[in-house]
Design an enzyme around this catalytic site. Structure first.
Site, PDB file in Angstrom:
ATOM      1  N   PHE A 360       0.837  -1.201   0.000  1.00  0.00           N
ATOM      2  CA  PHE A 360       0.000   0.000   0.000  1.00  0.00           C
ATOM      3  C   PHE A 360       0.871   1.250   0.000  1.00  0.00           C
ATOM      4  CE2 PHE A 360      -2.389  -3.276   2.182  1.00  0.00           C
ATOM      5  CZ  PHE A 360      -3.691  -3.122   1.748  1.00  0.00           C
ATOM      6  N   ASP A 361       0.484   2.227  -0.803  1.00  0.00           N
ATOM      7  CA  ASP A 361       1.010   3.569  -0.605  1.00  0.00           C
ATOM      8  C   ASP A 361       0.378   4.099   0.678  1.00  0.00           C
ATOM      9  OD1 ASP A 361       2.107   6.202  -1.184  1.00  0.00           O
ATOM     10  OD2 ASP A 361       0.048   6.745  -1.695  1.00  0.00           O
TER      11      ASP A 361
END
Length: 676
Positions: A360-361
């Site tokens: 995930f960013d």
């Protein structure tokens, strides 16, 4: 054009070709369902011939005539498609069925020839109906945009125009309970808008006007409460919307186009079955040719050899195999679109469910993407209101993003703008800011700034509180007025409310590693990870470092998905097995770069997408077992003469209908309550 583009004939044909059937002739004298009506007519004639043969003493020629009618209606479309296939050098399923029926008729088995073509045409028609139903749930998007709009005229009135005539900058008036005609920004009015068709959100979203209607706005940068999408439905109040995209470039139009393209993308399993069929069909024809000559080797007549060869031909025809994967893929894509999840084809639909690791960013994906005032710690003898009023008065003079967060949070708590206003703001590089407030100088900044202006160390208690906040990932600042400390304020990009339950749902789905990639320092990464349940926080990463991190994860896990906003995360997303874009509604870059797009800015749609992918994989596997299992059982039985043409026809066509119905179950897929 007034509406987003309807599915093109090329796209439809390509999709249908996945099933092994074109259906390009399905529209006829009786409309779209002509093929189904022909199949029913075939069945009626076949049943009439069977019953009259049993209960009425009719001349044989009349009975044959009735069965010939059944053969005509049942074989009409199959003959056309078989001819087109052979003309193009392809020997496909329709050709095998026509040859088998012709062979049965040549043996005088008119009843069995009629039964074969009746069941084949019925399966053909039901397959067409099922695929059309799945496709309609997607292409119905194209009908959402209204054909006309109420354009606001310079004199304050309105005129009705085609939506294709709207230009960027035009203002349209949207009446209550009517469709919004364009992507744009709300400049007047407030209302609740149903955005389910675009974003999948089940609850209407409140829309309010921007403060500066005449400013220039970019749709993707607007908060949800200010932006509108073509095709969504206004609530009970009038809205005025400034057009930001022409009709042909609206989010709805792009969504329809991308879904049409997704329909034509084959999955890994479909590529495998296509390759199998390419060799399988000629092999069947060779085996059937050899069986026709069996009477030369074994003690039977040519008629017996011919009959058995035709039975094997029917049993070995891979109808169910041809439709097993594309029907499930199309139904899965359709169901995802209903939920506001755009899946670009069969490959990501299958791959997503096989992953055990997701990266995930952080900013904008796991967090809100904008800082918020999180902590207000007054010093001894100072009230919370005094600390906030001072900080808000000074920070509202600054244009720094952190200042905006302090002002917004402070005003929300204070309930009104402080009576006194600060003046003389001065930015102190890498240290903080200085201003005059109520006759005294105020400094807001870090340890270095306060040590400079006081000439002394930071008080122990304040220093301890600063360290504690910084360890927790906050950006903390001390507020000092005159000759005393007023206290500490801090801001932070806080985690989304949905982040923690979403990650918990992913763990229940068996996702073992959940990695967070961020440019923030490792201390901030660790704090956010601890709060929401990330297993591997990775901080201080440049874009190229994120790409390297994805490559390492792929080496360790085999496959990995990357979830980001589709803009600054594009390189890392391109390196992943499956890329997923957050909040793709209105963002052209996110729509174009990702394999899967969550149209609403909702992280909690991710478990649904993974669950749907796994359901699709299960159904594809079930369909393959059904289709190949029936062939594996029927072929030996018919070759040995144990099963005749009639049972072979029923089992073969029955399996085709079973895999179609099984695939359609995906249209009703619901995530388990615990994961919703």
């Amino acid at each position: 054009m007034a509406h987003p583009p309807a599915p093109t004939s090329e796209a439809s044909a390509s999709t249908s070709d996945h099933a092994g059937h074109d259906h390009g002739h399905a529209a006829g004298l009786l409309g779209e369902r002509t093929e189904l009506y022909f199949a029913i007519a075939s069945g009626v004639f076949w049943l009439a011939g069977l019953l009259l043969g049993i209960f009425a003493d009719l001349p044989e020629s009349i009975g044959i005539g009735i069965f010939v009618a059944a053969i005509f209606f049942g074989g009409y479309y199959a003959t056309i498609e078989a001819y087109e296939g052979v003309s193009s050098g392809r020997f496909e399923i329709d050709f095998l069925m026509i040859v088998a029926a012709a062979g049965a008729a040549a043996l005088g088995k008119w009843e069995e020839a009629g039964l074969l073509l009746f069941l084949f045409s019925l399966g053909h028609a039901l397959e067409h109906y099922a695929m059309a139903r799945a496709r309609k749930s997607i292409s119905a998007l194209a009908e959402l945009a209204p054909a006309t709009a109420l354009l606001k005229t310079p004199d304050g009135g309105t005129s009705e125009v085609d939506v294709e005539e709207l230009a960027i900058g035009d203002v349209v008036v949207v009446k209550p309970n009517s469709k919004i005609p364009a992507d744009g920004v709300v400049i007047s009015g407030n209302s609740a808008v149903d955005q389910a068709a675009i974003t999948g959100e089940s609850v209407p979203v409140d829309k309010i006007a921007v403060k500066n209607p005449d400013s220039t706005y970019v749709l993707a940068d607007l908060p949800a409460e200010h932006r509108t999408f073509a095709g969504t439905i206004n609530g009970s109040s009038v809205l005025e919307v400034r057009v930001l995209k022409p009709a042909r470039d609206s989010t709805l139009a792009k969504l329809v186009t991308l879904v049409q393209e997704a329909e034509t993308q084959k999955s890994p399993t479909q590529h495998l079955t296509d390759k199998f069929e390419r060799y399988y069909v000629p092999s069947v024809l060779i085996v059937v040719g050899l069986l026709l000559l069996a009477f030369l080797v074994i003690d039977e007549t040519f008629g017996q050899s011919f009959y058995r060869a035709m039975a094997v031909l029917v049993a070995a025809s891979p109808c169910a195999l041809a439709i097993s994967t594309p029907s499930a893929v199309l139904a899965g894509i359709a169901r995802a679109a209903q939920k506001g999840v755009l899946v670009k084809g069969g490959r990501p639909l299958e791959d997503l469910g096989s992953l055990t690791a997701i990266a995930f960013d952080k900013t904008g994906t796991l967090t809100e993407g904008k800082p918020k005032l999180t902590t207000v710690l007054p010093a001894e003898g100072v009230t919370r209101q005094e600390l906030l009023a001072t900080a808000v008065s000074v920070e509202e003079l600054s244009d720094h993003p952190l200042a905006a967060a302090i002002v917004a949070g402070g005003r929300e708590e204070l309930g009104k703008v402080p009576a006194s206003r600060a003046s003389g703001l001065e930015a102190l590089t890498a240290r903080g800011i200085r201003a005059e407030y109520e006759g005294a100088t105020v400094h807001i900044g870090n340890r270095r700034l306060l040590e400079e202006i006081t000439g002394a160390d930071i008080p122990a208690e304040i220093n301890r509180q600063m360290t504690e906040l910084e360890t927790g990932g906050h950006t903390a600042m001390m507020v000092h007025r005159g000759d005393r400390y007023l206290g500490i304020i801090s801001v932070m990009d806080v985690a989304r409310e949905s982040a923690k339950p979403t990650l918990a749902a992913l763990r229940k789905l068996g996702i073992k590693r959940m990695v967070m990639l961020t440019g923030d320092n490792q201390r901030v990464a660790n704090a956010v990870a601890k709060e929401i349940g990330i297993t591997d926080p990775m901080g201080s990463l440049l874009p190229e470092d994120k790409v390297a991190a994805i490559q390492r994860l792929k080496d360790e896990e085999g496959r990995v998905a990357m979830i980001g906003d589709g803009v600054n995360d594009a390189p890392a997303m391109a390196s992943s097995t499956v890329s997923v874009a957050m909040g793709a509604a209105g963002s052209d870059v996110a729509l174009e770069t990702a394999d899967i797009a969550l149209m609403a800015d909702r992280l909690d749609n991710l478990p649904f997408a993974i669950g749907l992918s796994r359901a699709a994989r299960r159904i594809i596997q079930q369909n393959l077992w059904i289709s190949l299992g029936v062939v594996a059982i029927l072929v030996p039985l018919t070759m040995l003469g144990i099963a005749s043409l009639g049972p072979a026809v029923i089992a073969h066509e029955g399996s085709t209908m079973v895999v179609v119905v099984n695939a359609l179950r995906l249209l009703g897929y619901r995530a388990k309550p615990a994961l919703s």
